[in-house]
Design a protein around this motif. Structure first.
Motif, short mmCIF file in Angstrom:
data_model
loop_
_atom_site.label_atom_id
_atom_site.label_comp_id
_atom_site.label_asym_id
_atom_site.label_seq_id
_atom_site.Cartn_x
_atom_site.Cartn_y
_atom_site.Cartn_z
N ALA A 1 3.19 -1.31 -19.96
CA ALA A 1 2.93 -0.74 -20.63
C ALA A 1 2.09 -1.30 -21.45
CB ALA A 1 4.64 -1.58 -21.47
N GLU A 2 1.51 -2.55 -20.94
CA GLU A 2 0.12 -2.63 -21.92
C GLU A 2 -0.80 -2.03 -20.97
OE1 GLU A 2 1.47 -7.25 -24.13
OE2 GLU A 2 1.09 -6.64 -22.42
N GLY A 3 -0.40 -1.85 -19.60
CA GLY A 3 -1.63 -0.51 -19.07
C GLY A 3 -2.81 -1.94 -18.48
N ALA A 4 -1.85 -2.97 -17.96
CA ALA A 4 -3.15 -4.72 -17.36
C ALA A 4 -2.06 -4.34 -16.17
CB ALA A 4 -2.34 -6.31 -18.33
N LEU A 5 -1.17 -3.66 -15.68
CA LEU A 5 -0.39 -3.45 -13.73
C LEU A 5 -0.08 -2.41 -13.77
CD1 LEU A 5 1.99 -7.28 -14.21
CD2 LEU A 5 -0.11 -6.84 -12.60
N ILE A 6 -0.38 -2.08 -12.63
CA ILE A 6 0.43 -0.99 -12.07
C ILE A 6 1.96 -1.08 -10.48
CG2 ILE A 6 -0.01 0.69 -10.98
CD1 ILE A 6 -2.49 0.87 -11.42
N LEU A 7 3.07 -0.98 -11.47
CA LEU A 7 4.04 -0.66 -10.71
C LEU A 7 4.08 0.00 -9.71
CD1 LEU A 7 6.56 -2.27 -10.26
CD2 LEU A 7 7.50 -1.07 -12.13
N HIS A 8 4.24 -0.16 -8.10
CA HIS A 8 3.82 0.75 -6.88
C HIS A 8 5.63 1.02 -6.28
CE1 HIS A 8 -0.36 0.93 -7.09
NE2 HIS A 8 -0.24 -0.03 -6.95
N GLU A 9 5.48 2.28 -5.45
CA GLU A 9 7.26 2.40 -5.62
C GLU A 9 7.60 1.45 -4.45
OE1 GLU A 9 7.81 6.42 -3.56
OE2 GLU A 9 6.60 7.48 -5.97
N ASN A 10 6.90 1.01 -3.51
CA ASN A 10 7.41 -0.39 -2.45
C ASN A 10 7.31 -1.93 -3.46
OD1 ASN A 10 4.71 -0.76 -3.26
ND2 ASN A 10 3.90 -0.82 -1.04
N ARG A 11 8.05 -1.67 -4.22
CA ARG A 11 8.28 -3.09 -5.09
C ARG A 11 6.92 -4.06 -4.99
NH1 ARG A 11 13.45 -4.78 -5.03
NH2 ARG A 11 12.62 -7.09 -5.68
N ARG A 12 5.74 -3.46 -5.28
CA ARG A 12 4.62 -3.80 -5.59
C ARG A 12 3.98 -3.87 -6.33
NH1 ARG A 12 3.09 -5.97 -0.26
NH2 ARG A 12 3.83 -5.93 1.59
N VAL A 13 3.00 -4.66 -7.15
CA VAL A 13 1.99 -4.55 -8.46
C VAL A 13 0.60 -4.58 -8.02
CG1 VAL A 13 4.06 -4.88 -9.74
CG2 VAL A 13 3.00 -6.61 -9.25
N SER A 14 0.31 -4.22 -8.44
CA SER A 14 -1.09 -3.94 -8.69
C SER A 14 -1.81 -4.14 -10.00
CB SER A 14 -1.95 -3.49 -7.69
OG SER A 14 -1.98 -2.21 -8.30
N VAL A 15 -3.49 -5.43 -10.78
CA VAL A 15 -4.11 -5.39 -12.04
C VAL A 15 -5.03 -3.81 -10.84
CG1 VAL A 15 -6.29 -5.97 -12.53
CG2 VAL A 15 -4.26 -7.37 -12.06
N PRO A 16 -4.99 -3.23 -11.91
CA PRO A 16 -5.54 -1.42 -12.28
C PRO A 16 -7.53 -1.41 -12.11
CG PRO A 16 -4.56 -1.89 -14.12
CD PRO A 16 -3.96 -2.82 -13.43
N ARG A 17 -7.80 -1.08 -11.31
CA ARG A 17 -8.90 -1.10 -11.02
C ARG A 17 -9.66 -0.39 -11.84
NH1 ARG A 17 -11.15 -3.07 -6.00
NH2 ARG A 17 -9.82 -2.93 -4.62
N LEU A 18 -10.52 -0.70 -12.79
CA LEU A 18 -11.27 0.15 -14.01
C LEU A 18 -12.02 1.05 -13.30
CD1 LEU A 18 -12.24 -2.38 -16.55
CD2 LEU A 18 -9.99 -1.04 -16.03
#
Length: 232
Positions: free
Chosen positions: A61-78
């Motif tokens: 919600a704070e824009g610091a992570l992206i939740l992916h469909e495969n139960r993975r998360v990542s820090v977004p690339r700017l």
């Protein structure tokens, strides 16, 4: 949103988990674009699945992570446009916080900020990415917290949560750490020179932004997508 300094047992598990994961994001333990599993985060933090999911929800919600469909998360690339938005906002807020802080700084407060910069120098000498990013954050917010402007400080903390992970390039893009203007800022504090302090903080911010821009520019060229647009 200060770095986690509390013992985990003194906070509810969901809050302690959120702070630890937030610090992993902000201080470069998760590289932008690197996908990690929720299960792996849970194991790293030694926390339950429920508080980890709640921490991920908050950081998404704070824009610091992206939740992916495969139960993975990542820090977004700017993206280039995001870099420019964050640059504009940081350069609008942080020099103002520095100016407000100058009016309230005490010799003891300056001593504390200087000790944080000395610890940062140790991390730089050792080439410690996390130590550098954490130390840089602590230096800036030890100053900004003195300003007595909680709304501006909270907004700035949100900007750092989005921007700070990309500052990894300051340490890793060419194997060396770019110079900062912390010593100039400290000299201005000692002299009671508000204009010089604002100038040093603004210059320090611009150096980091320029390094991130340059790294993104090279990444776009490697991907055959052209150069960044001119900065504002």
């Amino acid at each position: 949103m200060a770095p986690t300094d509390h013992a985990p047992g003194k906070l509810p598990e969901h809050e302690a988990t959120y702070r630890r994961l937030r610090d992993m994001v902000m201080f470069g333990e998760l590289e932008p674009g690197q996908k990690v599993t929720i299960q792996g985060i849970t194991a790293t933090l030694g926390a339950g699945m429920t508080p980890v999911r709640e921490a991920i929800r908050r950081l998404t919600a704070e824009g610091a992570l992206i939740l992916h469909e495969n139960r993975r998360v990542s820090v977004p690339r700017l993206t280039p446009s995001q870099v420019e938005e964050l640059a504009f906002a940081r350069l609008a807020l942080e020099p103002r916080l520095a100016a407000l802080a100058m009016e309230r700084l005490t010799p003891a407060g300056i001593d504390r900020i200087e000790s944080l910069d000395q610890a940062l120098d140790v991390a730089i000498a050792a080439g410690e990415t996390r130590g550098y990013l954490a130390g840089n954050y602590r230096f800036h917010f030890a100053l900004y917290d003195v300003a007595g402007a909680p709304i501006l400080t909270s907004l700035t903390q949100s900007l750092w949560l989005r921007f700070a992970p990309s500052l990894r390039v300051v340490m890793t893009s060419d194997g060396a750490i770019g110079p900062d203007l912390h010593k100039e800022a400290l000299s201005a504090m000692r002299a009671g020179d508000g204009r010089a302090l604002v100038s040093a903080i603004e210059g320090d911010i611009r150096q980091g932004i320029d390094r991130v821009r340059a790294d993104l520019h090279q990444a776009l060229l490697r991907a055959g997508r052209g150069a960044l647009p001119p900065s504002a």
